[in-house]
Design an enzyme around this catalytic site. Structure first.
Site, mmCIF file in Angstrom:
data_model
loop_
_atom_site.group_PDB
_atom_site.id
_atom_site.type_symbol
_atom_site.label_atom_id
_atom_site.label_comp_id
_atom_site.label_asym_id
_atom_site.label_seq_id
_atom_site.Cartn_x
_atom_site.Cartn_y
_atom_site.Cartn_z
ATOM 1 N N ALA A 1 0.932 -1.334 -0.079
ATOM 2 C CA ALA A 1 -0.138 -0.057 0.104
ATOM 3 C C ALA A 1 0.744 1.478 -0.069
ATOM 4 C CB ALA A 1 -1.071 -0.126 1.332
ATOM 5 N N ASP B 1 0.731 -3.574 -5.923
ATOM 6 C CA ASP B 1 1.866 -2.636 -6.386
ATOM 7 C C ASP B 1 3.216 -3.053 -6.061
ATOM 8 O OD1 ASP B 1 2.737 -0.485 -7.894
ATOM 9 O OD2 ASP B 1 1.570 1.173 -6.571
ATOM 10 N N ASP C 1 1.686 -3.014 4.409
ATOM 11 C CA ASP C 1 2.926 -2.466 4.032
ATOM 12 C C ASP C 1 3.974 -3.023 5.117
ATOM 13 O OD1 ASP C 1 3.983 -0.609 1.427
ATOM 14 O OD2 ASP C 1 5.394 -0.384 3.241
ATOM 15 N N LYS D 1 -3.558 4.382 -3.954
ATOM 16 C CA LYS D 1 -4.642 3.395 -4.584
ATOM 17 C C LYS D 1 -5.483 3.103 -3.527
ATOM 18 C CE LYS D 1 -1.259 2.089 -7.845
ATOM 19 N NZ LYS D 1 -0.157 2.858 -7.305
ATOM 20 N N CYS E 1 5.403 0.276 -11.714
ATOM 21 C CA CYS E 1 5.784 1.536 -12.322
ATOM 22 C C CYS E 1 6.951 1.374 -12.983
ATOM 23 C CB CYS E 1 5.809 2.737 -11.235
ATOM 24 S SG CYS E 1 6.987 2.522 -10.030
#
Length: 435
Positions: free
Chosen positions: A246, A315, A269, A251, A368
Site C-alpha cells: 500500500a 503494486d 506494507d 490506491k 511502475c
C-alpha cells in the site's frame, strides 16, 4: 541570492548527492535545504532546477567529461552543463566561476583546459554509444528494446521529459467538476485527464498542497496511470479488498472511493513510516472503511486470511523505470543487481498475495516499470505456477470497471508510457482466480 550564488549552491547540492549515491535524490535535497533555512523558496527552486538538470543529463555529461581525461566533480559537471546544455560558452562559465562573494571560486588552469575541449561540442555527440545517446543505463537497454522496439528513441525521450501534475478527485467528498471549480477559484486551472474518470491535470507547477481543495481532502496528487491501476481493481461497495503493497495508500484512497466507503480495505506494507503517512491521508480524505497493517517477519496475518478477499492489489516494488522523468536520479542509482533482486522479491510477494484471493476473485499485479522482466514475464511465470488463475484481457477488465470508452492500449495487460499515453510508465495485469 545572486545568480552566481545559486550556481555555487547547486554545485554544493550535487556534491551532497554524490556523497550519498544510494539515497533518493529528493531525500538528500530535503536535508540539504533543511540545513540551509536561509535559502528562500525562489532560490531553492532555481538551485534545485539547475542541480536536477545536471542529474538528468548525467550520463551524457559523464561521457563528455571522461573524454577530456578529467574526473566528474560537481564543479566540472556544472561547468559542462553550462557549456553543453545551456550553451553559455567558456567565457560565460568563467564569469560564473569568478570568486566573487558567494560565487564559486575561479576555474583552475587544469579545469579550464578540460572545459576548453568541450567548448563548441554538441551534447548529443555522434560518437556516443546507444545507451548514452538515449540517456538509458546499459543494463536496462535490452529490456527497453524488447518493450518498445522501433519506438525506443521516442520512449527514451518520454522518460527524460518533464512530468505533468495530475490530481485524483476524491469522489467521497466531491465531483470532478466541483473540484475543478474549487481549484479554479484558487487560481489553479485544470483539465480532465484523458483516461481516468477521476483525474484532473494541472498544466504547470502550482502549490497544490497549500490549497483549500487539498487540505479539505477534495483532491490527492496521483499520476493518471496510477489512478487507472486502482480503476482496474474494480473494487465495489461491500467487498473485502487488500492493498498488499500500500505504501502511502494512494490506491487505497482511490478504491475506497469506488467502494463508496462500504466494505473493508486492508492497507498492508512493510514500512512503519509509509503506513503512518497512509493513516493521515485516509483521515484527511474521509475514508473510514480502511485499516492498516504492518507486515513483519513471522506475521501470520496473511495465512489466517487465505481466500478471504474479493480483490487483492499488488503494486510491487520495482526499478521504477516508468517514473524516471520524475526521479532522474533513479536511473543512476539502480543497478543490474538491483533489477535481479527485485524480480525475485516480486515473485515472492505475488505468490503470497495470491493466497488471499477468494475463488472467483481478482488479483491485480502492477508496477511502475516498463521492463518486461518485471511485467509480462513476471505474470507469465506466475500463471505457469498457478493453474487456478487466468488472465483477464484488458478490454474485459476495463469494461468490468464500468468504463465505456476504449481502454489505453490493447492486449492482455495495460502497459502505459509517457510518450504514448502521457502518463508515467505503468504495467497492470488483472488475474482471476477460478471459482
Amino acid at each position: 541570492m545572486t545568480p552566481l550564488a545559486r550556481i555555487s549552491a547547486a554545485i554544493a547540492l550535487l556534491d551532497a548527492l554524490e556523497s550519498a549515491p544510494r539515497r533518493p535524490a529528493d531525500a538528500v535535497a530535503n536535508d540539504f535545504f533543511r540545513a540551509r533555512r536561509f535559502i528562500g523558496g525562489g532560490d531553492r527552486r532555481a538551485i534545485a532546477d539547475r542541480a536536477w538538470g545536471v542529474v538528468r543529463e548525467r550520463a551524457r555529461l559523464d561521457w563528455h567529461v571522461d573524454r577530456t581525461g578529467a574526473a566528474p566533480t560537481g564543479r566540472l559537471l556544472m561547468a559542462a552543463y553550462l557549456l553543453l546544455v545551456e550553451g553559455g560558452g567558456l567565457a560565460g562559465v568563467e564569469a560564473a566561476f569568478n570568486g566573487a562573494q558567494y560565487a564559486e571560486r575561479p576555474l583552475t588552469p587544469e579545469e579550464r583546459r578540460y572545459l576548453a575541449k568541450l567548448e563548441g561540442q554538441p551534447l548529443l555527440h555522434p560518437k556516443m554509444d546507444e545507451a548514452t545517446r538515449l540517456n538509458l543505463p546499459e543494463w536496462a537497454l535490452p529490456g527497453l528494446k524488447a518493450r518498445f522496439g522501433e519506438e525506443l528513441p521516442a520512449a527514451a525521450a518520454g522518460l527524460e521529459g518533464s512530468a505533468p501534475l495530475d490530481l485524483r478527485v476524491n469522489l467521497l467528498r466531491t465531483s470532478r467538476e466541483a473540484a475543478a471549480a474549487a481549484l479554479a477559484a484558487e487560481g489553479i486551472p485544470t483539465e480532465p485527464t484523458r483516461f481516468s474518470p477521476w483525474g484532473l491535470r494541472v498544466p504547470d507547477r502550482r502549490p497544490i498542497l497549500a490549497t483549500r481543495a487539498f487540505e479539505e481532502g477534495l483532491v490527492e496528487i496521483q499520476d493518471e496511470g496510477s489512478q487507472l491501476i486502482a480503476l482496474l481493481a474494480d473494487a465495489r461497495p461491500g467487498m473485502k479488498v487488500a492493498d498488499y503493497c500500500a505504501g502511502a495508500a494512494g490506491k487505497t484512497l482511490a478504491m475506497a472511493a469506488t467502494m463508496g466507503n462500504r466494505g473493508r480495505i486492508a492497507a498492508l506494507d512493510v514500512s512503519v513510516p509509509r503506513l503512518a503517512g497512509a493513516t493521515k491521508r485516509l483521515r484527511r480524505a474521509g475514508v473510514d472503511n480502511a485499516e492498516t497493517h504492518l507486515l513483519e517477519s513471522g506475521d501470520r496475518w496473511v495465512k489466517r486470511r487465505a481466500g478471504a478477499f474479493d480483490r487483492v492489489l499488488v503494486d510491487a516494488p520495482c526499478t521504477g523505470t516508468g517514473t524516471w522523468r520524475r526521479n532522474p536520479d533513479a536511473r543512476l542509482r539502480t543497478t543490474e543487481e538491483d533489477y535481479a533482486e527485485l524480480i525475485t522479491k516480486q515473485r515472492a510477494i505475488l505468490d503470497r498475495a495470491a493466497s488471499l484471493v477468494r475463488p472467483g476473485g481478482k488479483l491485480v499485479y502492477a508496477t511502475c516499470s516498463v521492463l518486461p522482466g518485471e511485467d509480462e514475464e513476471q505474470v507469465r511465470d506466475f500463471l505457469d505456477h498457478h493453474s487456478d488463475f487466468s488472465a483477464v484481457p484488458l478490454a474485459e477488465a476495463w469494461a468490468d470497471a464500468g468504463m465505456t470508452t476504449p481502454p489505453p492500449g490493447e492486449g492482455a495487460h495495460m502497459a502505459l508510457a509517457p510518450h504514448s499515453h502521457g502518463t508515467d510508465g505503468f504495467f497492470a495485469a488483472v488475474l482471476r482466480r477460478r471459482a
